[in-house]
Design an enzyme around this catalytic site. Structure first.
Site, PDB file in Angstrom:
ATOM      1  N   ASP A 108       0.858  -1.184   0.000  1.00  0.00           N
ATOM      2  CA  ASP A 108       0.000   0.000   0.000  1.00  0.00           C
ATOM      3  C   ASP A 108       0.902   1.245   0.000  1.00  0.00           C
ATOM      4  O   ASP A 108       1.751   1.380  -0.855  1.00  0.00           O
ATOM      5  CB  ASP A 108      -0.943  -0.104   1.228  1.00  0.00           C
ATOM      6  CG  ASP A 108      -1.904   1.058   1.399  1.00  0.00           C
ATOM      7  OD1 ASP A 108      -2.924   1.100   0.689  1.00  0.00           O
ATOM      8  OD2 ASP A 108      -1.641   1.924   2.252  1.00  0.00           O
ATOM      9  N   HIS A 290      -7.337  -6.262  -0.491  1.00  0.00           N
ATOM     10  CA  HIS A 290      -6.262  -5.282  -0.376  1.00  0.00           C
ATOM     11  C   HIS A 290      -5.180  -5.663   0.630  1.00  0.00           C
ATOM     12  O   HIS A 290      -4.011  -5.355   0.441  1.00  0.00           O
ATOM     13  CB  HIS A 290      -6.865  -3.934   0.031  1.00  0.00           C
ATOM     14  CG  HIS A 290      -5.855  -2.843   0.155  1.00  0.00           C
ATOM     15  ND1 HIS A 290      -5.148  -2.366  -0.926  1.00  0.00           N
ATOM     16  CD2 HIS A 290      -5.405  -2.147   1.242  1.00  0.00           C
ATOM     17  CE1 HIS A 290      -4.321  -1.408  -0.513  1.00  0.00           C
ATOM     18  NE2 HIS A 290      -4.456  -1.258   0.794  1.00  0.00           N
TER      19      HIS A 290
END
Length: 314
Positions: A108, A290
């Site tokens: 991320d 994610h």
């Protein structure tokens, strides 16, 4: 909530004008460093499934809470969170441990920092492994300006920049609920709700999908953000346009061997141009959302170790 008993104890390292809380394993493997960089809203603890495996595989594993997170310094100035400062912290860690370079792993926002570090300090990065966030091309317009045109003012990147302090206050007030709601998987697809996504997550009582971690693990994140607040970490977003300017005269091509791990259900889009900017990249896709290394720890570990072995063989 104390960090899980088998997680390394932190040390504090002074680098680049700040103090970083750093977790280490595999010190017996000195000379073979791998540095793991967490994303938002995360913590070094995000790598708890990778740390022992990498140490066992022969790596000196170094996992900082980056500035603005955990018990690391939280400078007040927004510009203290730009890519020069964030990558400078990682260079400072290399210097502290006496390493010329290292393998860097990012997830991320950590991936964004690792890409930026590799552009700004290419001689300090040996290999790149990034999860979720592919290389972001520096286009004609600053990133926030572009996002505002495409996604509008309520898009959380834009909102963080255009309405400073608003989201920070809501997240600080609802820390536990926000983190419980964001660390989910198998969330059923739904049309976007009006308003700003992160503020909505902080306020909603309705849980979607499944938790990606136990309550005890989640408590580590909650206690960290209850102590630090969210402003330091959100300030990373508030430097995107500044980063765009800082990278203006830097060669955009990353030459190092790289592994890109995507989650097929991630909301972050895959890059169609990845190999143009990262010519020596290999790509792995995992069936997850994610939070790749926490959702699919074994698969992520296997992908990383297999790729590292292949690199050693080359």
């Amino acid at each position: 909530m104390s960090i899980a008993t088998d997680f390394p104890k932190p040390t504090f390292v002074s680098v680049n004008g700040v103090e970083l809380e750093v977790f280490e394993a595999g010190q017996q493997n000195a000379g073979n460093p791998i540095i793991l960089c967490h994303g938002w809203p995360e913590h070094a603890f995000s790598w708890r499934h990778q740390i022992p495996v990498l140490a066992e595989a022969g790596y000196h594993v170094i996992v900082p809470n980056q500035r603005g997170y955990g018990n690391s310094s939280c400078p007040v100035e927004v510009s203290d969170y730009d890519i020069e400062h964030l990558s400078g912290d990682l260079v400072g860690l290399l210097d502290h441990y006496g390493y010329e370079d290292a393998i860097f792993v990012g997830h991320d926002w950590g991936a964004m920092v690792v890409w930026g570090l590799t552009l700004l300090h290419p001689d300090r990065v040996n290999k790149v492994i990034n999860l979720s966030l592919p290389y972001q091309e520096r286009g004609e317009k600053p990133w926030i300006e572009l996002m505002e045109e495409i996604f509008g003012r309520d898009f959380y990147f834009v909102h963080f920049n255009r309405q400073p302090g608003v989201a920070d206050a809501v997240l600080d007030k609802n820390t536990s609920r926000f983190l419980r709601n964001i660390f989910r998987k198998n969330v059923p697809p739904a049309p976007p709700q009006p308003g700003m996504m992160m503020i909505n997550l902080a306020r909603t009582e309705t849980l979607q999908g499944d938790a990606i971690m136990s309550d005890n693990d989640l408590a580590v994140f909650v206690s960290a953000f209850e102590a630090s607040g969210f402003t330091g970490s959100i300030n990373w977003y508030r430097n995107l346009d500044r980063n765009w300017y800082l990278l203006a005269n830097i060669s955009p091509i990353i030459q190092q061997p790289a592994l890109m791990i995507y989650g097929d259900r991630d909301v972050v889009a895959k890059s169609e141009k990845l190999s143009e900017f990262v010519p020596n990249v290999d790509v792995v896709n995992l069936d997850c959302g994610h939070w790749i290394q926490q959702e699919k720890p074994e698969e992520a570990n296997q992908a990383i170790l297999k790729w590292l072995k292949q690199q050693e063989a080359n």
